[in-house]
Design an enzyme around this catalytic site. Structure first.
Site, PDB file in Angstrom:
ATOM      1  N   ARG A  70     -51.805 -13.472  51.760  1.00 17.19           N
ATOM      2  CA  ARG A  70     -50.494 -12.734  51.639  1.00 17.19           C
ATOM      3  C   ARG A  70     -49.600 -13.522  51.060  1.00 17.19           C
ATOM      4  O   ARG A  70     -49.310 -14.792  51.459  1.00 17.19           O
ATOM      5  CB  ARG A  70     -49.976 -12.032  53.022  1.00 17.19           C
ATOM      6  CG  ARG A  70     -50.982 -10.960  53.680  1.00 17.19           C
ATOM      7  CD  ARG A  70     -50.259 -10.282  54.936  1.00 17.19           C
ATOM      8  NE  ARG A  70     -51.204  -9.544  55.752  1.00 17.19           N
ATOM      9  CZ  ARG A  70     -50.941  -9.012  56.783  1.00 17.19           C
ATOM     10  NH1 ARG A  70     -49.911  -9.326  57.404  1.00 17.19           N
ATOM     11  NH2 ARG A  70     -51.937  -8.230  57.423  1.00 17.19           N
ATOM     12  N   SER A 163     -50.179  -5.235  55.223  1.00 21.40           N
ATOM     13  CA  SER A 163     -50.082  -4.465  56.249  1.00 21.40           C
ATOM     14  C   SER A 163     -48.582  -3.947  56.465  1.00 21.40           C
ATOM     15  O   SER A 163     -48.041  -3.046  55.775  1.00 21.40           O
ATOM     16  CB  SER A 163     -50.289  -5.518  57.387  1.00 21.40           C
ATOM     17  OG  SER A 163     -50.425  -4.845  58.695  1.00 21.40           O
ATOM     18  N   HIS A 164     -48.036  -4.070  57.558  1.00 25.94           N
ATOM     19  CA  HIS A 164     -46.671  -3.996  57.942  1.00 25.94           C
ATOM     20  C   HIS A 164     -45.569  -4.786  57.084  1.00 25.94           C
ATOM     21  O   HIS A 164     -44.308  -4.315  57.429  1.00 25.94           O
ATOM     22  CB  HIS A 164     -46.515  -4.190  59.192  1.00 25.94           C
ATOM     23  CG  HIS A 164     -46.521  -5.502  59.873  1.00 25.94           C
ATOM     24  ND1 HIS A 164     -47.712  -6.096  59.795  1.00 25.94           N
ATOM     25  CD2 HIS A 164     -45.653  -6.473  60.244  1.00 25.94           C
ATOM     26  CE1 HIS A 164     -47.840  -7.274  60.166  1.00 25.94           C
ATOM     27  NE2 HIS A 164     -46.351  -7.500  60.409  1.00 25.94           N
ATOM     28  N   ASP A 328     -48.361   2.120  60.422  1.00 31.45           N
ATOM     29  CA  ASP A 328     -47.671   1.144  59.603  1.00 31.45           C
ATOM     30  C   ASP A 328     -48.116   1.182  58.152  1.00 31.45           C
ATOM     31  O   ASP A 328     -48.716   2.194  57.757  1.00 31.45           O
ATOM     32  CB  ASP A 328     -47.946  -0.276  60.068  1.00 31.45           C
ATOM     33  CG  ASP A 328     -49.397  -0.626  59.803  1.00 31.45           C
ATOM     34  OD1 ASP A 328     -50.272   0.116  60.008  1.00 31.45           O
ATOM     35  OD2 ASP A 328     -49.572  -2.031  59.925  1.00 31.45           O
ATOM     36  N   ASP A 330     -50.629  -0.149  56.207  1.00 31.48           N
ATOM     37  CA  ASP A 330     -51.991   0.213  55.845  1.00 31.48           C
ATOM     38  C   ASP A 330     -52.726   1.102  57.097  1.00 31.48           C
ATOM     39  O   ASP A 330     -53.964   1.157  57.159  1.00 31.48           O
ATOM     40  CB  ASP A 330     -52.839  -0.990  55.766  1.00 31.48           C
ATOM     41  CG  ASP A 330     -53.023  -2.041  57.118  1.00 31.48           C
ATOM     42  OD1 ASP A 330     -51.980  -2.012  57.821  1.00 31.48           O
ATOM     43  OD2 ASP A 330     -53.893  -2.763  57.233  1.00 31.48           O
ATOM     44  N   ASP A 332     -53.301   0.640  60.453  1.00 23.95           N
ATOM     45  CA  ASP A 332     -53.937   0.027  61.696  1.00 23.95           C
ATOM     46  C   ASP A 332     -53.193  -0.106  62.733  1.00 23.95           C
ATOM     47  O   ASP A 332     -53.421  -0.552  63.816  1.00 23.95           O
ATOM     48  CB  ASP A 332     -54.547  -1.027  61.198  1.00 23.95           C
ATOM     49  CG  ASP A 332     -53.687  -2.299  60.869  1.00 23.95           C
ATOM     50  OD1 ASP A 332     -52.570  -2.039  60.704  1.00 23.95           O
ATOM     51  OD2 ASP A 332     -54.374  -3.519  60.653  1.00 23.95           O
ATOM     52  N   THR A 396     -55.342 -13.822  68.757  1.00 27.87           N
ATOM     53  CA  THR A 396     -54.840 -12.877  67.962  1.00 27.87           C
ATOM     54  C   THR A 396     -55.613 -12.758  66.769  1.00 27.87           C
ATOM     55  O   THR A 396     -55.787 -13.971  66.016  1.00 27.87           O
ATOM     56  CB  THR A 396     -53.318 -13.172  67.686  1.00 27.87           C
ATOM     57  OG1 THR A 396     -52.423 -13.197  68.919  1.00 27.87           O
ATOM     58  CG2 THR A 396     -52.747 -12.278  66.873  1.00 27.87           C
ATOM     59  N   GLU A 415     -53.922  -5.363  71.000  1.00 26.54           N
ATOM     60  CA  GLU A 415     -52.986  -6.274  70.710  1.00 26.54           C
ATOM     61  C   GLU A 415     -51.641  -5.932  70.954  1.00 26.54           C
ATOM     62  O   GLU A 415     -51.237  -4.819  70.625  1.00 26.54           O
ATOM     63  CB  GLU A 415     -53.246  -6.672  69.483  1.00 26.54           C
ATOM     64  CG  GLU A 415     -54.361  -7.469  68.776  1.00 26.54           C
ATOM     65  CD  GLU A 415     -54.369  -8.043  67.690  1.00 26.54           C
ATOM     66  OE1 GLU A 415     -55.372  -8.904  67.285  1.00 26.54           O
ATOM     67  OE2 GLU A 415     -53.931  -7.517  66.772  1.00 26.54           O
ATOM     68  N   SER A 417     -49.040  -6.371  69.349  1.00 24.21           N
ATOM     69  CA  SER A 417     -48.515  -6.225  67.947  1.00 24.21           C
ATOM     70  C   SER A 417     -48.815  -4.916  67.510  1.00 24.21           C
ATOM     71  O   SER A 417     -49.010  -4.618  66.294  1.00 24.21           O
ATOM     72  CB  SER A 417     -49.008  -7.124  67.164  1.00 24.21           C
ATOM     73  OG  SER A 417     -50.350  -7.487  67.109  1.00 24.21           O
ATOM     74  N   LYS A 428     -58.437  -2.558  64.070  1.00 18.13           N
ATOM     75  CA  LYS A 428     -57.658  -1.558  64.939  1.00 18.13           C
ATOM     76  C   LYS A 428     -57.325  -0.401  63.986  1.00 18.13           C
ATOM     77  O   LYS A 428     -57.294  -0.323  62.979  1.00 18.13           O
ATOM     78  CB  LYS A 428     -56.112  -2.376  65.110  1.00 18.13           C
ATOM     79  CG  LYS A 428     -55.540  -2.949  64.049  1.00 18.13           C
ATOM     80  CD  LYS A 428     -54.307  -3.803  64.727  1.00 18.13           C
ATOM     81  CE  LYS A 428     -53.874  -4.817  63.515  1.00 18.13           C
ATOM     82  NZ  LYS A 428     -54.528  -5.953  63.376  1.00 18.13           N
TER      83      LYS A 428
END
Length: 605
Positions: A70, A163-164, A328, A330, A332, A396, A415, A417, A428
């Site tokens: 990322r 992701s988020h 979020d 993507d 998951d 994690t 998780e 998160s 997830k």
């Protein structure tokens, strides 16, 4: 290469692999074949691709974190930055894992995905991949990528997402690779990818035109094929095999039950209407921010109490719906809310696990095992103990659950998160978690007549705590801290741990042990270390510190605080009040403000 025209003709027949999860029925693939012809005449279907070798040089900073690579969009837009990483990936895989094989490609719809998809397709073709399955318009949620890999028996897949994290020209972009089981690539592969980015000298790419990703169909160039697939259909069929859709539909059709889902202008906007509205009969107005946008509507697609403001305002306002949820960027992650009630992710996975056998057909024979990430509260541990099933505590990163699932040791995991899931896929799954909660509420209310008081989200949580006790839990995120200062704070804490002894007093708490969490995989024996600094006290309370690997700039310090409470009279306390002594202790021991200059967190969960 000469310009190409496109024409369509129907396929006479097609075969798809039987779904790996209890799905006997088959659906035909899109019945189109696109044949390209050049101005010089029709090209032979057997014509070999023209492969170009592009000289390149290594670029710095391409080591993946816990969820892929990322960076800011502008970094990926640098010459050969993305191409280098993709080529390094192919250089890291055994040829039998991709040559002539099938790979899946999709993403969350964020800015730069369209350009990146074309780069990835051409490099895949240049390295001998036989077929790419790509979601229409490049869209596929992360759970859907895992589902498609497994259902179509693909060799692996690329996920274009940060992701988020926020999207747009000035924000973040990301890429990761999932293996044939649908799970994120293990560190053995990501380490090889990074090593190859340091020595890369050429990129192999096919000299083919861009593929139109807006229309379902199959595009062929020589022996290389791209199939543009519906991003929802495979995933929806899987959900129908996991859950009792009629049970959920009965709940959503009740005049006395209201549901709201916030897609946050992210990828689940493409799934919300087909699943919640068309299949389950929810009111179309139940969907907030349902159109996927490249910049997520200039928002931060992280489903928590800070960034999902519109949903939180609605659920804590007057005349709030009975059930609210968000996902979020993507797709998951998830957040679960009741009427003026927030369910922590740690409690959510524990409650799902405790109710899974009764409410969700996929688990009608019970669960094989339960697992959580180390920072996640111990609520799930207590469920595993009562159900008498194996329990695992892992670092994690969802990839650590995958080995346990593949070995048949794990059914439900989560998780703190905001990630929850099961072994139906190897990621997830935000919408899965929403459907799981809808299933629990539907099961608990199936015999309620209209006008009777319904069992609420809060009722479910309070009853769970009465049975298992409550693990008060909170997470403080300090985002984009100066990296050197954050690392110095962690080194300070390591010194404290090195000099600590069991039995030492920390205010009103007595230390049981302090360590830097390490993990040995019970399936393959692999080990990882330095996964989080833990202070565990004799009453079960915990303080944990981690540096996150999911951002694209600076360092995010995550502070986790947990305390168990068995007294039901205290279960209704606000978590921040119940945890204040531990929070104050954590800030004092870490000297966080002194190292970072931060006097308050960016996000409190």
């Amino acid at each position: 290469m000469a310009s190409h025209a496109l024409r369509l003709r129907p396929l006479l027949s097609t075969v798809r692999p039987t779904p790996p999860l209890a799905a006997a029925r088959r659906r035909p693939a899109p019945a189109f074949l696109v044949v390209r012809s050049s101005s010089a005449g029709a090209a032979s279907a057997a014509q070999a691709l023209k492969i170009k070798s592009i000289p390149t040089k290594p670029v710095e900073g391409q080591k993946t974190g816990t969820s892929g690579l990322r960076k800011k969009v502008k970094v990926f837009q640098q010459e050969n930055y993305l191409a280098n990483w993709i080529q390094a990936l192919f250089n890291s895989l055994p040829p039998e894992d991709y040559v002539g094989g099938t790979l899946v490609l999709g993403g969350d719809g964020r800015y730069f995905n369209k350009e990146a998809a074309q780069i990835i397709i051409k490099i895949a073709a240049g390295n001998g991949v036989g077929k790419i399955l790509v979601g229409r318009n490049g869209l596929l949620s992360t759970p859907a990528v895992s589902a498609v890999i497994r259902r179509r028996e693909a060799n692996g897949g690329f996920i274009m997402s940060a992701s988020h994290n926020p999207g747009g020209p000035d924000n973040d972009w990301g890429i990761k690779f999932n293996y044939s089981s649908g799970q994120p690539a293990p560190e053995t592969i990501t380490d090889q990818i990074y090593g190859n980015t340091l020595s890369i000298s050429e990129i192999k790419t096919a000299d083919i035109p861009d593929v139109d990703l807006s229309s379902l169909g199959v595009v062929s160039d020589g022996d290389f094929t791209v199939e543009v697939i519906d991003p929802v259909s495979d995933y929806l069929e899987l959900m129908e095999n996991v859950f009792d859709f009629q049970l959920i539909k009965d709940l959503l059709s009740r005049p006395d039950f209201r549901f709201i889902f916030d897609a946050m202008h992210a990828v689940t906007g493409a799934y919300a209407e087909p699943i919640f509205v068309k299949k389950l009969g929810a009111d179309p107005d139940c969907i907030l921010n349902g159109v996927p946008l490249e910049d997520f509507g200039n928002g931060h697609p992280d489903p928590n109490l800070t960034y999902a403001k519109e949903l939180v305002f609605t659920m804590f306002g007057s005349h709030a719906p009975d059930f609210g949820a968000a996902s979020d960027g993507d797709g998951d992650r998830n957040m679960i809310l009741g009427e003026r009630f927030f369910v922590t992710p740690s409690d959510s996975v524990a409650i799902i696990a405790a109710n899974a056998q009764a409410a969700i057909p996929y688990f009608q024979s019970g669960t094989k095992g339960l697992a959580r990430s180390m920072p996640t509260s111990g609520a799930l541990d207590r469920v595993a103990e009562k159900l008498n099933v194996p329990f695992f505590e892992v670092p994690t990163g969802w990839k650590f659950f995958g080995n346990l699932m593949d070995a048949g040791k794990l059914s439900v995991c989560g998780e703190e998160s905001f990630g929850t899931g099961s072994d139906h896929i190897r990621e997830k799954d935000g919408i899965w978690a929403v459907l799981a909660w809808l299933s629990i509420l539907a099961y608990r209310n199936k015999d309620k007549k209209v006008g009777e008081r319904l069992v609420s989200v809060e009722d479910v949580a309070m009853e769970h705590w009465a049975t298992y006790g409550r693990n008060f839990f909170s997470r403080y995120d300090y985002e984009e801290c100066e990296s050197d200062s954050a690392n110095k704070m962690m080194e300070h804490l390591r010194d404290v741990i090195a000099n600590s002894k069991p039995g030492e007093k920390y205010g009103n708490y007595t230390l049981q042990f302090a360590d830097d969490f390490s993990y040995t995989d019970p399936v393959d024996g692999s080990t990882v270390s330095k996964q989080g600094l833990r202070f565990v006290f004799t009453d079960g309370s915990r303080i944990i510190f981690r540096l996150s690997g999911t951002g694209s700039a600076g360092a995010t310090i995550r502070l986790y605080i947990e305390q168990f409470e068995s007294d039901t009279s205290k279960h209704g306390l606000d978590a921040q009040i119940a945890l204040k002594p531990l929070i104050d202790l954590a800030l004092s021991v870490s000297k966080l403000k002194g190292f970072t200059g931060r006097d308050k967190p960016t996000v409190i969960t």
